[in-house]
Design an enzyme around this catalytic site. Structure first.
Site, PDB file in Angstrom:
ATOM      1  N   LYS A  91       0.892  -1.167   0.000  1.00  0.00           N
ATOM      2  CA  LYS A  91       0.000   0.000   0.000  1.00  0.00           C
ATOM      3  C   LYS A  91       0.927   1.213   0.000  1.00  0.00           C
ATOM      4  CE  LYS A  91      -4.228   1.674   2.145  1.00  0.00           C
ATOM      5  NZ  LYS A  91      -4.981   1.985   0.931  1.00  0.00           N
TER       6      LYS A  91
HETATM    7  C1  LIG Z   1      -5.876   0.392  -4.298  1.00  0.00           C
HETATM    8  C2  LIG Z   1      -6.632  -0.268  -3.201  1.00  0.00           C
HETATM    9  N1  LIG Z   1      -7.118  -1.496  -3.418  1.00  0.00           N
HETATM   10  C3  LIG Z   1      -7.821  -2.139  -2.463  1.00  0.00           C
HETATM   11  C4  LIG Z   1      -8.081  -1.559  -1.240  1.00  0.00           C
HETATM   12  C5  LIG Z   1      -8.839  -2.296  -0.208  1.00  0.00           C
HETATM   13  O1  LIG Z   1      -7.999  -2.696   0.828  1.00  0.00           O
HETATM   14  P1  LIG Z   1      -8.517  -2.910   2.298  1.00  0.00           P
HETATM   15  O2  LIG Z   1      -9.735  -3.763   2.188  1.00  0.00           O
HETATM   16  O3  LIG Z   1      -7.402  -3.634   2.977  1.00  0.00           O
HETATM   17  O4  LIG Z   1      -8.805  -1.588   2.879  1.00  0.00           O
HETATM   18  C6  LIG Z   1      -7.597  -0.276  -0.989  1.00  0.00           C
HETATM   19  C7  LIG Z   1      -7.840   0.392   0.297  1.00  0.00           C
HETATM   20  O5  LIG Z   1      -7.074   0.250   1.198  1.00  0.00           O
HETATM   21  C8  LIG Z   1      -6.851   0.381  -1.984  1.00  0.00           C
HETATM   22  O6  LIG Z   1      -6.385   1.612  -1.770  1.00  0.00           O
END
Ligand SMILES: Cc1ncc(COP(=O)(O)O)c(C=O)c1O
Length: 289
Positions: free
Chosen positions: A158
């Site tokens: 991330k």
């Molecule tokens: C690009 C992206 N994909 C997927 C997600 C979903 O991830 P999560 O469910 O861990 O928040 C997020 C958000 O965090 C994101 O920024």
């Protein structure tokens, strides 16, 4: 009414200490500002408890490792810091943003080994990420930008740098009156939205892209678990663009998005059906348990 994000009352945790909100600043020559050497987490606290808090802290440290730096705090220390932030601001229901980055230091070129790694945690009250889309289904544009290959960028981290194309895609979507954009990956397969994963329903079974070139979200994994509990078949696979026409329902998952129904992607329409509503409601119950 809260003001701009740099002009609010409250406290932010920064490098081990609580500071006044307006004093949580960094220098212009911060490495991360110039070279995207930054990773972050988005988390939600419900009724005083951060959903999957440890997993988020672990992922933050993992994302930093992907970018070749180590956060100088353990998972336990990050956990304690998040609690401190919530308590200092008096929040029981809030969005929590942890961010780690290479700071300003001896280096101002691309290499940055001598610069300190920094960590900050802020929290604020944040309602529905997609406004009223929760009820009627979000409208999504199709992004012109593609999610990069894991050989081109650290797709599973991330990492702030991965959001450059997300911001541009979302701006283009909003200019067309859409709430977000769905992105394909570098091979042309359906990937995800700019900040959320995507699911489709067809003939009572669920299809979701194989997370081999994008973040395998914690919410995504939670929802797959919920579907497994219901003995609903989940196909994690590569999804071709031409398949969009045949899907009946669609939803997005993410910490910020939670479970948000999708009504439209480009010219394709989806119903906000029973399974979508069931999963959205069950997720809301789960996070508040
Ligand atoms: C690009 C992206 N994909 C997927 C997600 C979903 O991830 P999560 O469910 O861990 O928040 C997020 C958000 O965090 C994101 O920024």
């Amino acid at each position: 009414m809260a003001g701009a994000y740099d002009d609010r009352d409250g406290k932010i945790w920064m490098d081990g200490a609580m500071v006044d909100w307006r004093d949580a600043n960094v220098h212009l020559l911060t490495h991360a500002m110039h070279y995207a050497s930054s990773v972050f987490e988005g988390e939600r606290c419900y009724n005083g408890k951060i959903f999957e808090s440890r997993r988020h802290s672990e992922r933050l440290r993992y994302s930093a490792e992907c970018l070749d730096f180590e956060i100088p705090y353990t998972v336990d220390e990050i956990e304690a810091a998040k609690q401190q932030v919530l308590a200092a601001n008096g929040f029981t229901d809030a969005y929590v943003r942890a961010i780690a980055w290479r700071g300003a230091g001896e280096d101002m070129g691309v290499a940055a080994k001598r610069n300190p790694v920094r960590l900050a945690i802020a929290a604020w009250e944040w309602g529905n990420y997609y406004g009223d889309a929760k009820m009627k289904g979000a409208r999504l544009d199709i992004a012109k930008w593609k999610r990069p290959s894991p050989e081109t960028a650290p797709s599973h981290a991330k990492a702030a740098g991965l959001y450059m194309i997300a911001t541009m895609s979302k701006h283009a979507a909003e200019a067309k009156g859409c709430s977000d954009a769905m992105m394909f990956d570098y091979r042309g397969y359906v990937a995800e939205a700019t900040g959320a994963n995507i699911f489709f329903v067809k003939d009572g079974e669920v299809h979701t892209p194989d997370p081999d070139a994008f973040l395998n979200g914690i919410t995504r994994q939670t929802v797959i678990g919920m579907l497994n509990d219901r003995q609903i078949k989940v196909h994690e696979r590569h999804i071709m663009p031409e398949e969009l026409e045949g899907f009946e329902q669609c939803w997005l998952t993410g910490t910020a998005a939670e479970v948000t129904p999708v009504g439209q992607i480009g010219d394709y329409n989806f119903e906000v059906g029973a399974l979508t509503r069931d999963i959205a409601q069950a997720y809301e119950r789960l996070v508040r348990q």
